[in-house]
Design an enzyme around this catalytic site. Structure first.
Site, PDB file in Angstrom:
ATOM      1  N   LYS B  72      -7.182 -47.516  79.619  1.00 40.85           N
ATOM      2  CA  LYS B  72      -6.420 -47.344  80.863  1.00 40.85           C
ATOM      3  C   LYS B  72      -5.870 -45.918  80.932  1.00 40.85           C
ATOM      4  CE  LYS B  72      -2.620 -49.623  83.441  1.00 40.85           C
ATOM      5  NZ  LYS B  72      -1.534 -50.628  83.345  1.00 40.85           N
ATOM      6  N   SER B 147      -1.406 -53.841  87.261  1.00 39.89           N
ATOM      7  CA  SER B 147      -1.868 -52.473  87.427  1.00 39.89           C
ATOM      8  C   SER B 147      -3.134 -52.138  86.620  1.00 39.89           C
ATOM      9  CB  SER B 147      -0.766 -51.501  87.020  1.00 39.89           C
ATOM     10  OG  SER B 147      -0.470 -51.598  85.646  1.00 39.89           O
ATOM     11  N   SER B 171       0.865 -56.654  84.086  1.00 40.82           N
ATOM     12  CA  SER B 171      -0.201 -55.713  84.432  1.00 40.82           C
ATOM     13  C   SER B 171      -1.484 -55.871  83.636  1.00 40.82           C
ATOM     14  CB  SER B 171       0.297 -54.275  84.297  1.00 40.82           C
ATOM     15  OG  SER B 171       1.015 -53.923  85.451  1.00 40.82           O
TER      16      SER B 171
END
Lengths: 487, 493
Positions: B72, B147, B171
């Site tokens: 990420k 997210s 997330s």
């Protein structure tokens, strides 16, 4: 200061701790290093970097608290103080808000901590200035402004910084001077900081107000910045107190403001008027877990140094020297160590003290050397005073030997030997010299016998001269007296 | 079968038997990405050359030897951009490895690519990315969640064997649920945050997104543990999380919190979750009803604490030392104002302002301090529950994947996407989302996630419960027909 006004002064002192590494990362602390050579993701505030507490900084702050008899908090936590400025890489400073490591406590002001010219007229002997708190935070970076650009050196960013806040107990520039001197001395004794104001290791902001002596509420508080030496603090406060009193006398109203001291011009200048109080939005730093101080307090207690004011008392007691001399000797930690090392091996510590305070200090000053750089070994100085004490050399020869010791670092015995300086203490040899002198100077003998006691000094001088300064002057005096009185 | 569709443990087997090489896996992934990522937009960037070079040196005898793992865009990898899908970090190349990256490298894994996300991990759909949203491989008109939506999407679409995400309020778990993969939020302090760009420091954790439970356990084995660079990590031994995977759920007690089956829960999601619960009973678990009475306060409490911490954490992005700097600056405060105004997106600014208010003098006690007290109550709810149950079962997300653009105009509606996940962050416990069926919406099959919450530091039991279900069902094997989806998208263009 006019006697019908009272000044009220409180000091905020920032002290850089002399830990090996920074407060929240492993970067080394080095004054004057190439810009941005002691930096890492943490002290640069790079995305994702985290702080880790330097426990030694906590211990040093707790130790400082013990020195000034503060209450040490059972739990130590850190908060974020939010504000934007380019010298602050995270735009928040890790500091302590509602739970400083140390609270309360006091700093004693000793006579010798006052400026030399004020030591005779100390108003409140043995005054103590109370402390509000001592907390720990991280130092910021240093901004540099060039012609068209600015630069930031982050070497200093993250240095452990102790903030010591006093109560507004200080009433004169001289007391402020004494407070800072005492503070600095204790910090050096505890080995927590070198406290050099010129290097920014000790920084001081002053809050000062004046009020007519009949008035009970405090006057308007003015903050002074850019104070770069202890004597500068004194000068700035003296100027500012006069300025405020004059303004009041003219009927002006003072307003809360921050003023900048210009040491070259000897004046303070308005920096900014008091804006609405800044909201720093403190909150506990979630990256750092609270630490129980009891974990390290036993180790901290074991590090408590003998404080200068206690050492001074002990020197008086153990070495039979005057309080003033002991004060000067303990003023400087290294000097006190030097003296003690010498005095321990000496027959008469008082003589050592005299040599240190007179000859040694002026020799060092003339050579521009610090005590640590002193070329004379402490035990050699003890030996020198012993040689004089034992009558092996006289005090005049002593000075000569001392000068040679300072120049060469050699032991006094060797110098005496090499220069053939040994004092003549053979009673027969001295008697012979005295008899010859008496015979050669009948006029003086006559004067002496007629009651002019001083005439003997002339004869003594003649004997010394005849011995090339080697004769033991005490023995010469005794022998002359005996011969003249016909005993 | 394409190597890109391998799971981590399948790939490890083949690598160790020398049937395939790390290089072949990387090449297969590069090919897959080139084929479909234009439509998925799961990656912000990837560097095939570097990955191939790493693959050449990979030691396949190590625990994750030769396994590429997508990262990420919020985790720092030395020499790679670390932009948090934000304009404000434009051009920033991380000069250091996060602790998890160091651990992955030491275990032979290959950090591979930067996955898309909501800017600074703030959001539940990746629509807050400054570089455009990722798409759900099951329906390209829908969001993959967020997210960590990019991480979930690339795993679901076989553009990665596994990925790392970060979870502050859900997330990792919510996008895992919406994309039909496995996502783990470890116990707070189990995995080092050093090198994770902070959103809310007291809530953030890094965790894996994978194609099955065993892969997640394998990655957790590597990335867990105390870290001298992160003083909030827990100094507790890391067990082998694969050891108990096959022990089943007989004699385990699983709690069903009544507060998680409420109005607003999509009927198809509820049906799938309740079916999973019934399945557990069949497998021999004892199911008990429990109550987590302070659940209803979790959302509002979270939206005080997380933005408050974020308002300070994001202060460092000011264009002074790195990243974006606005043009036409006239002074210092103008510099800060313009750079941050232009550099941050709407949602990030909204949360910074929220947090700034919550910490302001006069409001601190009423908001931040009170929120911390409520947080303690939420934590106690879980303490009480775990006194009687081994794990808690509940939905991960109240709805299946929603349409792109559907909630962007209504922040509150967006915040509700995390209603079932954020309590675990508030309490610091661990949680996992695993696929447990599908909802059918507009003729499309959309994955549903089952959330299993475990006691702090009891990831082993959480994995065991998750694996028992997964190994007795087939949901995790279902694959989106993304080839067809991407063709459709190409046709639309």
């Amino acid at each position: 200061m006019k006697s019908d006004y009272i000044a009220t002064i409180g000091l905020e002192v920032h002290v850089q701790l002399k830990t090996k590494s920074k407060m929240f990362c492993g970067c080394a602390i080095e004054y004057g290093a190439e810009p941005n050579t002691h930096v890492c993701p943490t002290c640069l505030g790079l995305p994702g970097a985290l702080p880790v507490m330097n426990l030694e900084a906590l211990r040093m702050t707790a130790l400082t608290g013990l020195i000034f008899q503060c209450d040490v908090a059972p739990i130590c936590k850190f908060d974020r103080k939010n504000y934007y400025y380019p010298d602050m890489p995270k735009n928040y400073q890790i500091s302590q808000y509602d739970l400083p490591i140390c609270q309360n406590g006091e700093v004693p002001l000793h006579d010798l901590a006052y400026p030399k010219d004020a030591q005779k007229s100390i108003k409140n002997a043995d005054k103590r200035v109370r402390l509000i708190r001592i907390h720990l935070e991280e130092d910021v970076a240093k901004n540099f402004h060039f012609e068209t650009t600015s630069g930031i050196d982050f070497n200093r960013a993250g240095t452990p910084l102790m903030e010591i806040v006093s109560q507004p107990d200080i009433e004169s520039p001289e007391e402020a001077f004494a407070y800072l001197t005492s503070l600095k001395q204790a910090l050096i004794y505890a080995d927590v900081s070198d406290a050099d104001m010129e290097k920014g290791q000790l920084r001081c902001d002053c809050n000062v107000s004046v009020r007519p002596s009949h008035q009970t509420e405090y006057g308007v508080k003015i903050e002074l910045k850019n104070l770069n030496s202890i004597s500068g603090v004194r000068r700035a406060l003296a100027f500012e107190i006069d300025r405020q009193i004059s303004a009041l006398e003219r009927g002006e109203k003072l307003s809360q403001e921050t003023r900048r001291w210009d040491d070259d011009r000897g004046e303070t200048f308005l920096m900014r008027t008091k804006e609405s109080a800044h909201d720093y939005r403190y909150f506990p730093d979630p990256d750092l877990l609270p630490v129980k101080t009891e974990v390290f307090m036993p180790a901290v207690r074991a590090r408590l140094p003998e404080l200068p004011w206690f050492k001074r008392e002990r020197f008086v007691r153990e070495y039979g020297i005057s309080s003033y001399d002991a004060g000067v000797l303990t003023d400087d930690l290294e000097l006190s160590r030097y003296f003690e090392a010498a005095a321990k091996g000496a027959k008469r510590p008082k003589a050592v003290a005299n040599y240190v305070l007179n000859d040694l200090l002026s020799a060092l000053a003339a050579a521009g050397k610090s005590v640590e750089e002193c070329p004379i070994e402490p035990q050699h100085l003890a030996e020198l005073t012993g040689l004089i004490e034992d009558g092996k050399i006289n005090s005049k020869q002593g000075k000569e030997v001392f000068a040679e010791m300072f120049a060469s670092g050699e032991a006094p015995e060797e110098i005496v030997e090499a220069k053939g300086l040994k004092q003549e203490s053979d009673i027969d040899a001295i008697k012979l010299l005295c008899q010859q002198t008496i015979e050669a100077n009948p006029k003086s003998v006559e004067d002496y016998r007629a009651g002019k006691g001083a005439a003997i000094n002339f004869l003594k001088g003649q004997v010394m001269k005849a011995s090339k300064g080697k004769a033991n002057p005490n023995l010469v005096g005794e022998t002359l007296e005996k011969l003249l009185s016909g005993v | 079968m394409a190597l890109s569709s391998l799971t981590v443990h399948e790939a490890l087997d083949l690598l160790r038997r020398k049937e395939i090489s790390p290089k072949e896996i990387v090449e297969a992934l590069v090919k897959r990405i080139q084929e479909i990522d234009g439509a998925v937009h799961g990656y912000l960037s990837f560097d095939p050359e570097r990955a191939l070079k790493d693959a050449e040196h990979a030691d396949v005898s190590l625990p994750l030897g030769g396994i590429p793992i997508a990262i990420k865009d919020v985790v720092s990898v030395q020499g790679h951009p670390c932009g948090c899908a934000s304009k404000i970090l434009q051009g920033y190349i991380a000069p250091f490895d996060a602790t998890v990256i160091k651990k992955l490298r030491a275990a032979g894994a290959i950090p591979f690519g930067r996955t898309n996300m909501d800017e600074f991990a703030m959001g539940s759909s990746t629509e807050n990315s400054a570089f455009g949203p990722s798409r759900n491989p099951w329906d390209a008109d829908r969001t993959p969640g967020g997210s960590s939506g990019g991480s979930a999407a690339v795993v679901a679409a076989d553009e990665a064997l596994a990925a790392l995400g970060s979870d502050t309020g859900g997330s990792i778990r919510q996008p895992a649920a919406l994309c039909g993969c496995v996502g783990v939020k470890p116990t707070y302090g189990r995995v080092s945050r050093y090198g994770l760009v902070a959103f809310a420091s007291s809530l953030d954790q890094i965790g894996p997104l994978t194609k099955n439970v065993r892969d997640a356990a394998l990655i957790m084995n590597v990335i867990s543990g105390a870290d001298p660079c992160d003083s909030t990590t827990l100094d507790e031994p890391v067990p082998d999380y694969t050891a108990d995977l096959d022990k089943g759920v007989k004699n385990l007690t699983l709690g069903l919190p009544k507060e998680y089956f409420i109005k607003g829960l999509d009927p198809q999601v509820e049906e799938a979750v309740r079916a999973a619960v019934a399945w557990y009973e069949k497998l021999g678990a004892k199911i008990v009803d429990i109550s987590l009475p302070h659940t209803e306060y979790a959302l509002s409490t979270y939206y005080i604490i997380a933005p408050a911490e974020a308002s300070a954490n994001l202060a460092r992005f000011d264009g002074v030392r790195y990243g974006f700097r606005a043009d036409g600056i006239t002074g210092l405060s103008d510099h800060y104002g313009k750079t941050r105004e232009e550099g941050f997106g709407q949602e990030v600014k909204r949360r910074i302002i929220l947090g700034t208010y919550a910490l302001s003098s006069g409001y601190y006690d009423a908001f931040y301090l009170r929120a911390q007290k409520v947080r303690t109550l939420i934590r106690r709810d879980f303490d009480d529950a775990f006194a009687t149950v081994d794990a808690i079962l509940c939905p991960t997300s109240p709805t299946p994947a929603f349409k792109l653009g559907e909630r962007t105009g209504d922040p509150l509606q967006m915040y509700l996407a995390d209603i079932f996940t954020l309590a675990a962050n508030m309490a610091g416990i661990c949680g996992i989302s695993i696929p447990c069926g599908f909802a059918e919406v507009d003729g499309k099959k959309l994955p549903v996630g089952l959330q299993i919450l475990g006691k702090a530091l009891n990831e082993a039991t959480m994995f065991r419960v998750a694996n028992a279900y997964e190994q007795s069902t087939d949901w995790h094997r279902a694959k989106p027909l993304f080839g067809a989806e991407s063709e459709r998208l190409k046709g639309e263009k």
